[in-house]
Enzyme design. Structure first.
Site, PDB file in Angstrom:
ATOM      1  N   ASN A 153      -9.543   8.645  15.095  1.00 56.06           N
ATOM      2  CA  ASN A 153     -10.087   7.826  14.006  1.00 56.06           C
ATOM      3  C   ASN A 153     -11.584   7.531  14.112  1.00 56.06           C
ATOM      4  O   ASN A 153     -12.319   7.786  13.143  1.00 56.06           O
ATOM      5  CB  ASN A 153      -9.265   6.539  13.865  1.00 56.06           C
ATOM      6  CG  ASN A 153      -7.863   6.828  13.350  1.00 56.06           C
ATOM      7  OD1 ASN A 153      -7.368   7.945  13.477  1.00 56.06           O
ATOM      8  ND2 ASN A 153      -7.215   5.853  12.766  1.00 56.06           N
TER       9      ASN A 153
ATOM     10  N   GLY B 266       4.084   0.773   2.434  1.00 61.77           N
ATOM     11  CA  GLY B 266       4.909  -0.326   1.902  1.00 61.77           C
ATOM     12  C   GLY B 266       5.610   0.088   0.621  1.00 61.77           C
ATOM     13  O   GLY B 266       6.803  -0.179   0.421  1.00 61.77           O
TER      14      GLY B 266
ATOM     15  N   GLY C 238       0.861  -1.188   0.000  1.00 63.64           N
ATOM     16  CA  GLY C 238       0.000   0.000   0.000  1.00 63.64           C
ATOM     17  C   GLY C 238       0.896   1.236   0.000  1.00 63.64           C
ATOM     18  O   GLY C 238       2.040   1.181  -0.473  1.00 63.64           O
TER      19      GLY C 238
ATOM     20  N   LYS D 169       0.878   6.348  19.530  1.00 64.14           N
ATOM     21  CA  LYS D 169       0.144   6.307  18.256  1.00 64.14           C
ATOM     22  C   LYS D 169      -1.262   5.733  18.478  1.00 64.14           C
ATOM     23  O   LYS D 169      -2.243   6.255  17.953  1.00 64.14           O
ATOM     24  CB  LYS D 169       0.951   5.459  17.254  1.00 64.14           C
ATOM     25  CG  LYS D 169       0.340   5.318  15.873  1.00 64.14           C
ATOM     26  CD  LYS D 169       0.610   6.568  15.064  1.00 64.14           C
ATOM     27  CE  LYS D 169       0.096   6.645  13.648  1.00 64.14           C
ATOM     28  NZ  LYS D 169      -0.675   5.666  13.053  1.00 64.14           N
TER      29      LYS D 169
ATOM     30  N   ASN E 126      -4.782   7.616  17.756  1.00 65.16           N
ATOM     31  CA  ASN E 126      -5.736   6.997  16.827  1.00 65.16           C
ATOM     32  C   ASN E 126      -7.085   6.737  17.509  1.00 65.16           C
ATOM     33  O   ASN E 126      -8.129   6.857  16.873  1.00 65.16           O
ATOM     34  CB  ASN E 126      -5.186   5.682  16.262  1.00 65.16           C
ATOM     35  CG  ASN E 126      -4.128   5.907  15.200  1.00 65.16           C
ATOM     36  OD1 ASN E 126      -3.273   5.070  14.985  1.00 65.16           O
ATOM     37  ND2 ASN E 126      -4.161   7.045  14.515  1.00 65.16           N
TER      38      ASN E 126
END
Ligand code: KPL
Length: 303
Positions: free
Chosen positions: A194, A17, A14, A186, A190
């Site tokens: 999120n 990556g 993705g 993190k 999130n």
């Protein structure tokens, strides 16, 4: 022996990556992409835009059941795919393989440690920004920091040899002898950003700009901080108001990854973000009703 030049196999081509595949290969490392439909001997073109610089590279591809052994594996799949993706290549992993988990969220690290007891498992987190414009086409959206460390610490652990090459390829990479605080920071951010942005279908910046949303941030964040504190991360709990505000501002124009997943009809990573927080809260007998409500709301909408 894994002391020479690392040959990286990437699981999950993705945005991150692909960005890291490009950087590692630019620095002279051998890189192969493991694709579900990959065929040994075929290559795949990857375009990475960094400002005005556009680089196009052709990477070797392989299917999960390729023939060569894997010495260095970088996993950048979605959190819910990590274990199945590793399982699909497990026969190819060298007994002393180095496996770096850079997916979002927490919970899968323990599962990987249990399923690959003889291997060297690392995990990390990155704030590099990258968008996948189309399959094989990535735009670098902003520089960040990548922190990596052992998934489980044991006495006498030393920084692995491959990290010298990694550090020279990936800007702002830091070897972190205790990476748990970075993972928890993190996770905490999130958990606040999120689910709220996904349910309200808004950009991150609206959590500051829209009063009705901004009012929801402090009580939600305080629940997250209580779990961090119980887990031994008091410094994260103290810093969370400042850190969440800074991330909301720095990413104000972003649509969170959870919102993007929901919009694209993909599963979300909620089980590995708020779901993991809920599990740890339960272990400490802490009630976090706001997070639980967001978890259930996302689960009831997710595909
Ligand atoms: O990591 C992120 C995500 O969207 O998953 C943040 C920091 C919230 C940026 O959008």
């Amino acid at each position: 022996m894994n002391t020479g030049q690392a040959h990286w196999h990437i699981l999950g081509a993705g945005a991150i990556g692909s960005l890291f595949a490009d950087a590692l290969s630019t620095d002279g490392r051998e890189v192969s992409l493991i694709l579900r439909d990959g065929v040994r001997g075929e290559t795949r073109a990857q375009v990475v835009e960094r400002g005005d610089l556009v680089s196009e590279k052709h990477f070797k591809t392989t299917g999960p059941r390729g023939h060569t052994g894997i010495s260095h594996l970088l996993v950048t799949t979605k959190a819910y795919d990590v274990c199945a993706a590793i399982d699909s290549v497990i026969q190819r992993l060298n007994p002393d393989c180095h496996v770096v988990l850079l997916s979002n969220g927490m919970g899968f690290q323990e599962q990987v440690l249990a399923s690959l007891p003889s291997m060297n498992i690392y995990c990390g987190t990155t704030t590099e920004g990258a968008h996948l414009l189309a399959a094989g086409h990535v735009r670098h959206a902003g520089s960040g920091e990548t922190r990596i460390g052992f998934a489980a610490r044991t006495a006498g652990d030393t920084r692995p040899v491959w990290f010298d090459q990694w550090e020279s390829a990936i800007d702002n990479s830091v070897w972190d002898s205790d990476v748990q605080p970075a993972l928890w920071t993190k996770l905490a951010v999130n958990c606040v950003i999120n689910p709220l942005t996904a349910l309200n279908r808004c950009h991150n910046g609206e959590l500051e700009a829209r009063k009705s949303l901004a009012n929801q941030v402090p009580p939600l964040r305080d629940e997250v901080a209580a779990v961090c504190r119980a887990q031994g991360h008091a410094e994260i709990a103290e810093a969370l108001p400042r850190i969440t505000a800074a991330v909301i501002q720095a990413t104000s124009g972003n649509r969170s990854s959870m919102l993007q997943d929901m919009d694209a009809g993909r599963p979300t990573e909620i089980d590995y973000i708020t779901g993991y927080l809920l599990e740890i809260a339960d272990q400490h007998s802490i009630d976090i009703p706001l997070n639980r409500a967001l978890f259930e709301a996302i689960k009831s909408r997710a595909h």
